[in-house]
Structures are given as structure tokens and as C-alpha cells.
Write a protein that holds these residues in place. Sequence first.
Motif: not given
Length: 84
Positions: A43-48
Motif C-alpha cells: 500500500h505504498a501510495v496510501l502510505g505516501a
Amino acid sequence: MLKNITIAASLLAVLGVSSQAQAIGCVSGGAAGAVAGHYAGHHAVLGAVGGCVAGHEMHKKQVAEKKLKQKQHLQTQQQDQQQD
């Protein structure tokens, strides 16, 4: 994974263009959030996005604390001068 990184970078670029003052804290927070989100289940985008928001808020808090310390230091100096 490359798609997520591209999306996150694009999102950070758009946020940075909207206001450079708000980008402070966002880039480092977004990068850390992207890494954490990736390891927490891709969930890289959500984490970003979450990291960007958190980083910006932390920066605002640091600036407020710095201003308060400067104000207190100035008041202390003025009191010392008045006593002399």
C-alpha cells in the motif's frame, strides 16, 4: 511496484506544485510512508499520502515550537535588561 512508485511520485509532485510551503515535511514523510506502506501489504501510495500529511503536520508543530522558544528567549533577554 513501479506503478505504485510512479503514482506516489506524481502525487507528491502535484502537492509540491500546489504550494511549496506545504511541501516541507511532505516529501520526507511521503517517502517514509511509501516504504512503510509497501512493507505493510503493498500500500505504498496510501502510505505516501498518509506520510505526507503526517510529515507536514509534524513540520508545522516544529515551527510553532521554535517560534515559542524564540519568543521566550527574547522575553528573558528583555527582563534581564530591565533588571540591569
